[in-house]
Design a protein around this motif. Structure first.
Motif, short mmCIF file in Angstrom:
data_model
loop_
_atom_site.label_atom_id
_atom_site.label_comp_id
_atom_site.label_asym_id
_atom_site.label_seq_id
_atom_site.Cartn_x
_atom_site.Cartn_y
_atom_site.Cartn_z
N LYS A 69 25.55 9.83 122.81
CA LYS A 69 24.14 9.48 122.62
C LYS A 69 23.83 8.16 123.30
O LYS A 69 22.79 8.02 123.97
N ALA A 70 24.71 7.19 123.17
CA ALA A 70 24.51 5.89 123.81
C ALA A 70 24.52 6.01 125.33
O ALA A 70 23.71 5.38 126.02
N ALA A 71 25.43 6.83 125.86
CA ALA A 71 25.50 7.03 127.31
C ALA A 71 24.22 7.70 127.81
O ALA A 71 23.69 7.33 128.87
N ARG A 72 23.73 8.68 127.08
CA ARG A 72 22.48 9.35 127.47
C ARG A 72 21.31 8.37 127.43
O ARG A 72 20.45 8.38 128.30
N ASN A 73 21.27 7.53 126.41
CA ASN A 73 20.18 6.55 126.29
C ASN A 73 20.28 5.46 127.35
O ASN A 73 19.28 4.83 127.68
N ALA A 74 21.48 5.22 127.87
CA ALA A 74 21.67 4.18 128.89
C ALA A 74 21.22 4.64 130.27
O ALA A 74 21.04 3.81 131.17
N LEU A 75 21.03 5.93 130.45
CA LEU A 75 20.59 6.44 131.75
C LEU A 75 19.20 5.88 132.07
O LEU A 75 18.33 5.82 131.21
N PRO A 76 19.00 5.46 133.33
CA PRO A 76 17.68 4.96 133.72
C PRO A 76 16.61 6.04 133.59
O PRO A 76 16.92 7.24 133.61
N ALA A 77 15.38 5.62 133.49
CA ALA A 77 14.26 6.56 133.41
C ALA A 77 14.24 7.41 134.68
O ALA A 77 14.47 6.91 135.78
N PRO A 103 35.52 14.12 124.15
CA PRO A 103 35.85 12.86 124.81
C PRO A 103 35.84 12.93 126.34
O PRO A 103 35.39 12.00 127.01
N GLU A 104 36.30 14.04 126.89
CA GLU A 104 36.37 14.16 128.35
C GLU A 104 34.97 14.14 128.98
O GLU A 104 34.73 13.42 129.94
N LEU A 105 34.07 14.91 128.43
CA LEU A 105 32.71 14.93 128.96
C LEU A 105 31.96 13.64 128.65
O LEU A 105 31.15 13.18 129.45
N THR A 106 32.25 13.05 127.51
CA THR A 106 31.58 11.80 127.15
C THR A 106 31.94 10.69 128.11
O THR A 106 31.07 9.95 128.57
N THR A 107 33.23 10.58 128.47
CA THR A 107 33.62 9.54 129.42
C THR A 107 33.01 9.81 130.79
O THR A 107 32.63 8.88 131.49
N ALA A 108 32.87 11.08 131.17
CA ALA A 108 32.24 11.41 132.44
C ALA A 108 30.77 11.01 132.44
O ALA A 108 30.26 10.46 133.43
N VAL A 109 30.08 11.23 131.34
CA VAL A 109 28.67 10.85 131.24
C VAL A 109 28.54 9.33 131.24
O VAL A 109 27.61 8.78 131.84
N GLU A 110 29.46 8.63 130.60
CA GLU A 110 29.44 7.16 130.62
C GLU A 110 29.59 6.64 132.04
O GLU A 110 28.89 5.70 132.45
N LYS A 111 30.49 7.24 132.81
CA LYS A 111 30.67 6.84 134.22
C LYS A 111 29.42 7.13 135.02
O LYS A 111 29.01 6.34 135.87
N ALA A 112 28.80 8.28 134.77
CA ALA A 112 27.56 8.64 135.47
C ALA A 112 26.46 7.63 135.14
O ALA A 112 25.70 7.21 136.02
N ALA A 113 26.37 7.24 133.88
CA ALA A 113 25.35 6.26 133.47
C ALA A 113 25.57 4.94 134.20
O ALA A 113 24.62 4.34 134.71
N GLU A 114 26.82 4.49 134.27
CA GLU A 114 27.13 3.25 135.00
C GLU A 114 26.72 3.38 136.46
O GLU A 114 26.14 2.45 137.03
N HIS A 115 27.03 4.51 137.07
CA HIS A 115 26.70 4.75 138.47
C HIS A 115 25.19 4.67 138.71
O HIS A 115 24.72 3.98 139.61
N TYR A 116 24.42 5.36 137.88
CA TYR A 116 22.97 5.38 138.06
C TYR A 116 22.33 4.04 137.72
O TYR A 116 21.32 3.66 138.32
N ILE A 117 22.91 3.30 136.80
CA ILE A 117 22.41 1.95 136.50
C ILE A 117 22.62 1.05 137.71
O ILE A 117 21.75 0.26 138.08
N GLN A 118 23.79 1.16 138.34
CA GLN A 118 24.06 0.37 139.54
C GLN A 118 23.12 0.74 140.68
O GLN A 118 22.63 -0.14 141.40
#
Length: 107
Positions: A28-36, A74-89
């Motif tokens: 949920k936190a990773a999804r919320n961290a995704l940019p608009a 956990p596997e998909l969650t870490t992938a979404v966290e990485k994606a969120a970091e990528h899109y934030i950058q």
């Protein structure tokens, strides 16, 4: 069953529920961290490029349940966290580039 055994079993259930709850909260936190403007499809594109072992049609139900927070994965969650970091950058780079031209990134 004696009291000690039932207490251990109850403790194990609580710990498992807590761990799965933590993974669901992380998703949920990773999804919320995704940019608009970045949605599920963009995250799937990122995951298919950088996590090719998760790019299978047979994982569609697994993905949907994890994305919606129904299950802890956990596997998909870490992938979404990485994606969120990528899109934030990416958003930060674009914002910085536009700010040099006295422009703003539209949300």
């Amino acid at each position: 069953m004696n009291d000690q055994t039932s207490a251990r079993m109850a403790k194990k259930r609580v710990q498992a529920a807590t761990a799965s709850g933590e993974w669901r909260n992380k998703m949920k936190a990773a999804r919320n961290a995704l940019p608009a403007g970045i949605g599920q499809q963009d995250v799937l594109v990122y995951i298919s490029q950088f996590f090719p072992d998760l790019d299978r049609l047979t994982y569609a139900t697994r993905w949907r349940n994890a994305w919606l927070g129904r299950v802890a994965d956990p596997e998909l969650t870490t992938a979404v966290e990485k994606a969120a970091e990528h899109y934030i950058q990416l958003k930060a780079k674009a914002s910085k580039r536009l700010s040099r031209q006295k422009m703003k990134l539209m949300s």
